[in-house]
Design an enzyme around this catalytic site. Structure first.
Site, PDB file in Angstrom:
ATOM      1  N   ARG A 164      51.412  33.600  42.668  1.00 48.35           N
ATOM      2  CA  ARG A 164      50.247  34.409  42.270  1.00 48.35           C
ATOM      3  C   ARG A 164      50.622  35.573  41.365  1.00 48.35           C
ATOM      4  NH1 ARG A 164      48.076  31.024  45.171  1.00 48.35           N
ATOM      5  NH2 ARG A 164      49.022  29.907  43.488  1.00 48.35           N
ATOM      6  N   SER A 248      40.225  34.697  47.795  1.00 50.86           N
ATOM      7  CA  SER A 248      41.070  35.397  48.782  1.00 50.86           C
ATOM      8  C   SER A 248      41.282  36.837  48.331  1.00 50.86           C
ATOM      9  CB  SER A 248      42.436  34.714  48.904  1.00 50.86           C
ATOM     10  OG  SER A 248      42.256  33.409  49.364  1.00 50.86           O
ATOM     11  N   GLU A 350      44.680  40.892  46.170  1.00 49.39           N
ATOM     12  CA  GLU A 350      44.816  39.928  45.071  1.00 49.39           C
ATOM     13  C   GLU A 350      43.911  40.275  43.885  1.00 49.39           C
ATOM     14  OE1 GLU A 350      44.796  35.560  45.911  1.00 49.39           O
ATOM     15  OE2 GLU A 350      43.540  35.475  44.119  1.00 49.39           O
TER      16      GLU A 350
HETATM   17  C1  LIG Z   1      35.124  31.570  45.230  1.00 49.69           C
HETATM   18  C2  LIG Z   1      36.461  31.866  44.591  1.00 49.69           C
HETATM   19  C3  LIG Z   1      37.552  31.044  44.842  1.00 49.69           C
HETATM   20  C4  LIG Z   1      38.798  31.303  44.238  1.00 49.69           C
HETATM   21  N1  LIG Z   1      39.841  30.461  44.508  1.00 49.69           N
HETATM   22  C5  LIG Z   1      41.046  30.699  43.921  1.00 49.69           C
HETATM   23  C6  LIG Z   1      42.158  29.816  44.177  1.00 49.69           C
HETATM   24  O1  LIG Z   1      42.035  28.830  44.893  1.00 49.69           O
HETATM   25  N2  LIG Z   1      43.337  30.097  43.580  1.00 49.69           N
HETATM   26  C7  LIG Z   1      43.506  31.168  42.743  1.00 49.69           C
HETATM   27  O2  LIG Z   1      44.617  31.356  42.228  1.00 49.69           O
HETATM   28  N3  LIG Z   1      42.471  32.007  42.494  1.00 49.69           N
HETATM   29  C8  LIG Z   1      41.259  31.805  43.051  1.00 49.69           C
HETATM   30  N4  LIG Z   1      40.212  32.654  42.825  1.00 49.69           N
HETATM   31  C9  LIG Z   1      40.422  33.840  41.965  1.00 49.69           C
HETATM   32  C10 LIG Z   1      40.004  33.640  40.500  1.00 49.69           C
HETATM   33  O3  LIG Z   1      39.054  32.634  40.362  1.00 49.69           O
HETATM   34  C11 LIG Z   1      41.194  33.317  39.596  1.00 49.69           C
HETATM   35  O4  LIG Z   1      42.149  34.331  39.694  1.00 49.69           O
HETATM   36  C12 LIG Z   1      40.760  33.145  38.148  1.00 49.69           C
HETATM   37  O5  LIG Z   1      41.845  32.704  37.356  1.00 49.69           O
HETATM   38  C13 LIG Z   1      40.232  34.452  37.530  1.00 49.69           C
HETATM   39  O6  LIG Z   1      39.690  34.136  36.272  1.00 49.69           O
HETATM   40  P1  LIG Z   1      38.633  35.063  35.569  1.00 49.69           P
HETATM   41  O7  LIG Z   1      38.467  34.557  34.183  1.00 49.69           O
HETATM   42  O8  LIG Z   1      37.404  35.164  36.383  1.00 49.69           O
HETATM   43  O9  LIG Z   1      39.434  36.451  35.563  1.00 49.69           O
HETATM   44  P2  LIG Z   1      38.884  37.936  35.602  1.00 49.69           P
HETATM   45  O10 LIG Z   1      38.419  38.268  36.974  1.00 49.69           O
HETATM   46  O11 LIG Z   1      37.938  38.185  34.503  1.00 49.69           O
HETATM   47  O12 LIG Z   1      40.237  38.742  35.286  1.00 49.69           O
HETATM   48  C14 LIG Z   1      41.304  38.735  36.211  1.00 49.69           C
HETATM   49  C15 LIG Z   1      42.495  39.482  35.591  1.00 49.69           C
HETATM   50  O13 LIG Z   1      42.960  38.782  34.442  1.00 49.69           O
HETATM   51  C16 LIG Z   1      42.863  39.602  33.270  1.00 49.69           C
HETATM   52  N5  LIG Z   1      42.428  38.720  32.191  1.00 49.69           N
HETATM   53  C17 LIG Z   1      41.398  37.845  32.198  1.00 49.69           C
HETATM   54  N6  LIG Z   1      41.369  37.162  31.043  1.00 49.69           N
HETATM   55  C18 LIG Z   1      42.378  37.614  30.292  1.00 49.69           C
HETATM   56  C19 LIG Z   1      42.877  37.306  28.977  1.00 49.69           C
HETATM   57  N7  LIG Z   1      42.312  36.373  28.215  1.00 49.69           N
HETATM   58  N8  LIG Z   1      43.954  37.993  28.527  1.00 49.69           N
HETATM   59  C20 LIG Z   1      44.552  38.942  29.277  1.00 49.69           C
HETATM   60  N9  LIG Z   1      44.133  39.276  30.507  1.00 49.69           N
HETATM   61  C21 LIG Z   1      43.063  38.613  31.015  1.00 49.69           C
HETATM   62  C22 LIG Z   1      41.849  40.690  33.607  1.00 49.69           C
HETATM   63  O14 LIG Z   1      42.079  41.857  32.845  1.00 49.69           O
HETATM   64  C23 LIG Z   1      42.146  40.893  35.072  1.00 49.69           C
HETATM   65  O15 LIG Z   1      43.295  41.703  35.212  1.00 49.69           O
HETATM   66  C24 LIG Z   1      38.945  32.422  43.397  1.00 49.69           C
HETATM   67  C25 LIG Z   1      37.845  33.259  43.151  1.00 49.69           C
HETATM   68  C26 LIG Z   1      36.615  32.972  43.743  1.00 49.69           C
HETATM   69  C27 LIG Z   1      35.436  33.867  43.465  1.00 49.69           C
END
Ligand SMILES: Cc1cc2nc3c(=O)[nH]c(=O)nc-3n(C[C@H](O)[C@H](O)[C@H](O)COP(=O)(O)OP(=O)(O)OC[C@H]3O[C@@H](n4cnc5c(N)ncnc54)[C@H](O)[C@@H]3O)c2cc1C
Length: 356
Positions: A164, A248, A350
């Protein structure tokens, strides 16, 4: 490119929390990203990069700077024999990409089905689930360096992937904006490394070895993963209040041998056995299930504190039932303190908390 003012942030996140952004830029090209970064630098405005908002908790007071939403689109698939290189824009929907690849007879990311968010965030915390993580398939990450506006390419080893995390969450936090990611996938039959998934496939009567490699086998795995995730409220669903989360909220802590023994002693003092503690040995040490620590510290699923709660279907998911990030952070702090007092283990958050 249009810079919007006083835009609500809550609808841009899966938790649906947070006040307004002073400024918001929706960027769909490298040119937009550069323009927005220059705009912010000229005004001394701080920048926060946002993808799908599924791992982000904004403050109730909002963000007093520029939120830069990364929306770069496009998917290219380069095939060679049994393998393929799939390059996707950072703004592509992650689960949409997984579905596309499965339908295209490719395997390697099917166990990551149902994870919300965008492609660009997947390398940040080395997204993983059910025995797969993107570090296993990423070949290359392309990014813009925020201070120089130069394009940089990272190979897989350059990314410093671990459980992670990656360099983008560690030493180089907030230094780059990821613009494109390339994954190596193959036409082989998916490998199942996660016992819960094996059990689910067996229960559904699915014999992977009997299925044709490609969309049939990968599709069966995708369906099973989504079914398991849905039962834990781990796929976004407007009809399920337990999915108003960031997934999580705590990482599974990795303990040294001494720390593990201390945890076992504390548990024995409560009348438990060492074998009760879900522990997985790996090269870094002993990974312990954070969900077990939370529940054994007295936080049952469904616990409520104000407008925040613990999911009824997953002990690690904190859920928003109202509109207070403060309540959610308060519950998280209470859990961390209680787990520390009970077991001597410090849980790490996380999702990314963005202060005003
Ligand atoms: C219901 C649910 C289930 C989930 N299950 C999992 C799972 O099984 N495994 C897991 O690993 N995660 C899980 N997650 C967490 C999440 O979905 C992941 O971490 C996902 O990759 C986040 O993507 P996002 O685009 O929404 O990121 P955001 O929430 O928009 O950003 C997260 C971080 O990444 C940075 N960021 C985003 N995009 C960029 C970019 N293009 N360049 C630089 N920095 C960037 C942001 O600044 C921030 O620091 C879950 C979340 C939810 C709500």
């Amino acid at each position: 490119m249009n810079i919007e003012q006083d835009q609500p942030l809550a609808p841009l996140t899966s938790l649906r929390l947070g006040g307004p952004a002073r400024y918001l830029a929706r960027c769909t090209s490298n040119g937009d990203l550069r323009e927005a970064l220059v705009w912010a630098a000229e005004r001394g405005v701080s920048v926060h990069v946002l993808g799908g908002g599924s791992n982000t908790l904004f403050d109730d007071a909002g963000f007093d700077g520029l939120v830069l939403h990364v929306g770069l689109q496009g998917v290219d698939i380069l095939r060679a024999d049994e393998a393929a290189l799939v390059t996707a824009g950072a703004g592509e929907d992650w689960d949409g990409l997984v579905a596309h690849c499965v339908a295209d007879d490719l395997s390697g990311i099917e166990c990551l089905s149902g994870i919300p968010g965008l492609v660009g965030a997947t390398p940040i915390q080395n997204v993983g689930a059910y025995g797969q993580q993107v570090a296993d398939s990423i070949v290359e990450v392309r990014a813009l360096e925020r201070s120089t506006l130069e394009e940089v390419t990272f190979s897989n080893v350059d990314c410093d992937f671990a459980y992670r995390t990656s360099r983008f969450k560690g030493a180089d936090r907030d230094r780059y904006i990821i613009t494109r990611v390339t994954y190596r996938l193959s036409r082989s039959r998916p490998e199942i490394r996660y016992p819960e998934l094996t059990r689910r496939l067996q229960a559904d009567g699915v014999d992977l070895q009997a299925l044709a490699p490609g969309r049939v086998a990968s599709g069966a795995v995708r369906d099973a993963v989504i079914a398991v995730r849905r039962s834990k409220s781990m796929v976004l669903d407007e009809g399920d209040a337990n999915t108003r989360s960031a997934g999580s909220f705590f990482l599974n802590p990795t303990l040294s041998e001494v720390q593990l023994e201390s945890l076992q002693e504390r548990w024995a003092d409560q009348g438990g056995e060492a074998t009760d503690i879900p522990t997985f040995a790996n090269v870094q040490g002993y990974k312990v299930a954070a969900a077990w620590l939370v529940e054994r510290s007295g936080f049952a699923r469904g616990t409520r504190r104000g407008s925040a709660g613990i999911s009824q279907n997953h002990a690690l998911a904190l859920v928003n039932h109202g509109d207070s990030a403060a309540d959610l952070l308060g519950l998280a702090a209470e859990i961390v303190t209680t787990v520390e007092t009970t077991f001597g283990v410090t849980l790490e958050r996380e999702p990314v908390y963005v202060p005003r």
